[in-house]
Enzyme design. Structure first.
Site, PDB file in Angstrom:
ATOM      1  CE  LYS A  77      39.053   2.908  53.242  1.00 44.54           C
ATOM      2  NZ  LYS A  77      40.407   3.364  52.802  1.00 44.54           N
ATOM      3  CB  SER A 152      39.572   6.816  50.968  1.00 48.72           C
ATOM      4  OG  SER A 152      40.451   5.757  51.275  1.00 48.72           O
ATOM      5  CB  SER A 176      43.337   6.346  52.354  1.00 47.41           C
ATOM      6  OG  SER A 176      42.845   7.031  51.234  1.00 47.41           O
TER       7      SER A 176
HETATM    8  N1  GLN Z   1      43.533  10.504  48.157  1.00 48.39           N
HETATM    9  C1  GLN Z   1      44.328   9.606  47.387  1.00 48.39           C
HETATM   10  C2  GLN Z   1      43.545   9.119  46.197  1.00 48.39           C
HETATM   11  O1  GLN Z   1      42.474   9.581  46.025  1.00 48.39           O
HETATM   12  C3  GLN Z   1      44.767   8.430  48.251  1.00 48.39           C
HETATM   13  C4  GLN Z   1      43.660   7.509  48.522  1.00 48.39           C
HETATM   14  C5  GLN Z   1      44.087   6.327  49.341  1.00 48.39           C
HETATM   15  O2  GLN Z   1      45.108   6.340  49.998  1.00 48.39           O
HETATM   16  N2  GLN Z   1      43.307   5.281  49.250  1.00 48.39           N
HETATM   17  O3  GLN Z   1      43.969   8.307  45.450  1.00 48.39           O
END
Ligand code: GLN
Length: 485
Positions: A77, A152, A176
């Protein structure tokens, strides 16, 4: 070749059945054909990857095997700093940022012998659940390109599912890794907080962020975890506990394992196809000797609101460093420092990031601190206590990973609250710091992958890997999305 498991690919290289160069070339050409359809990579490194592959082949010829990933092409990532390789966090504000050092995770996968194919797309600063919030445009789900891949770490999950790398490393602050793994039909694990070094991993919410593997099988994920886990003195929250043999843990089975089913996670809002698939996962565990135990995690209903105070609060503080002075984007032609900073941030950050910074700043403001942030920290303790009490009676907890299979591109972008609900089952583990894994356990009637989530005690990734491996063996599913090309 692209359908091989990572462990088989590594063995083939070690046994000289195939060279790392052949393997790397095959995957690079697959990226070239497939990536335009899904937008999973933001940076591909063809020359560097071929150079690394050649070096790994030369080592093999001299009898040197660096580690378990020797010669195997993987990707990460774009939140992990890579020395001299652009690291963007999918944000305009970091679009031209070349870090002067490698993240610990990057150092470790390199010293285990892996070949780095490139950097993967994500929601800007890891804020999102659909990978639509990227300055490089959305990632599409390889199983159905009118759908999102989750987020994400959607670029990583989609790339793995599309067979464009043997595994990847993502990050999980509220789901994420697990949620995109679930929506893309691959395996994703968020290790215990403190298990994997955060050094060089661009910070979103530091008390929740954790890096972890995304792969097509449980043993592959275990292999990557073995490489990236372990103490790092450069991360003050890294915990110095020994790293067990995670691959071996996948063979343990589940005889006598007590599997907790939290009442609160199987309430309203779960899609029927998800309920059916997770029930099948449970049946497979029981058929191999596990025992189901109904449990309650009474504060579950507060997890999402708690997270949406704590995560933005930490984010607003972490993101204060992007001020146009030291690195990253700087707005041109501003008159004076304040105007430069405010225009840099206005132009450099996307909408969701700005929303989080505003929520966080508000929650931390004098006068609101006790009402919001202070209270959220107390609820966080209650949530952690819920899990501790549950783990007095069970070894692992089984839940859906996400309430629904992949939704349509554009379906939730204009409705942040609905988007936030995608992480309702994954967020509690981050607040409690416990490990979680998502493993494929079925398909929806329209052919979309569904994942089951297993949660475990602090530092007991092994039980999760053991149980997930049983589900994987008992419910055979296709692991590479049927994208033509
Ligand atoms: N979807 C969650 C957020 O927007 C978790 C994102 C993540 O785990 N980085 O914060």
């Amino acid at each position: 070749m692209h359908e091989w498991t990572l462990l088989d690919a590594a063995k083939a290289v070690r046994d000289k059945e195939i060279s790392s160069r052949e393997l790397t070339r095959a995957l690079l050409s697959r990226i070239e054909r497939i990536n335009p359809k899904i937008n999973a990579y933001v940076t591909v490194l063809p020359e560097a990857a071929m150079r690394e592959a050649a070096a790994r082949d030369e080592e093999i010829a001299r009898g040197i095997v660096r580690g378990p990933l020797h010669g195997v092409p993987v990707a990460i990532k774009d939140i992990f700093c890579t020395k001299g390789i652009r690291t963007t966090c999918a944000s305009r504000i970091l679009k031209d940022f070349d870090p002067p050092y490698d993240a610990t995770v990057v150092e470790r996968i390199r010293s285990a012998g892996a070949v780095l194919l490139g950097k993967q797309n994500m929601d800007e600063f890891a804020m999102g659940s659909s990978t639509e919030m990227s300055c490089f445009g959305p990632v599409l789900n390889p199983w159905a390109t009118d759908r999102i891949p989750g987020g994400s770490s959607g670029g990583t999950a989609a790339a793995v599912a599309a067979g464009t790398c043997f595994a990847g490393v993502g990050t999980d602050t509220g789901g994420s890794i697990r949620q995109p793994a679930s929506l893309c039909g691959v395996v994703g694990m968020k290790p215990t907080y403190g298990r994997v070094s955060r050094y060089g991993m661009i910070a979103f919410a530091s008390s929740l962020d954790q890096g972890g593997p995304i792969a097509r099988t449980v043993p592959d994920a275990a292999a990557v975890l073995s490489v990236i886990a372990g103490y790092d003195r450069r991360d003050s929250t890294s915990v110095d506990v020994p790293v067990p043999d995670y691959v071996a843990a996948t063979e343990r089975g589940v005889k006598g394992m007590r599997v907790g089913l939290p009442r609160e996670y199987f309430a309203e809002g779960v899609d029927d196809s998800v309920r059916t698939a997770v029930t099948k996962a449970l049946t497979s565990l029981i058929s191999l000797g596990a025992e189901a135990v109904e449990i309650s995690l009474p504060h579950t209903g507060y997890a999402l609101s708690t997270y949406y105070i704590i995560a933005p609060a930490e984010a607003s503080s972490n993101l204060a460093r992007y001020d146009g002075v030291r690195y990253g984007y700087r707005a041109a032609g501003a008159k004076g420092l304040i105007e430069m900073m405010s225009r840099t941030r206005a132009e450099g950050f996307g909408e969701e990031v700005k929303r989080r910074v505003m929520i966080g700043t508000y929650a931390l403001s004098a006068g609101y601190y006790d009402a919001y942030y202070g209270k959220a920290q107390k609820v966080r303790t209650l949530l952690r206590r819920d899990f501790n009490e549950a783990f007095d009676h069970v070894d692992v907890i089984l839940t859906p990973t996400a309430p629904t299979p992949a939704f349509r591109v554009g379906e939730k972008v204009d409705d942040p609250l609905t988007m936030y609900l995608s992480d309702i089952y994954t967020i509690p583990a981050n607040l409690a710091g416990i490990p979680g894994i998502s493993v494929p356990c079925g398909m929806s009637p329209d052919g979309l992958p569904i994942g089951a989530q297993l949660l475990g005690k602090h530092f007991d990734e092994e039980s999760l890997l053991a149980a997930a491996a049983v589900i994987e063996r008992e419910i055979p599913l296709p692991r590479v999305a049927p994208l033509e090309g």
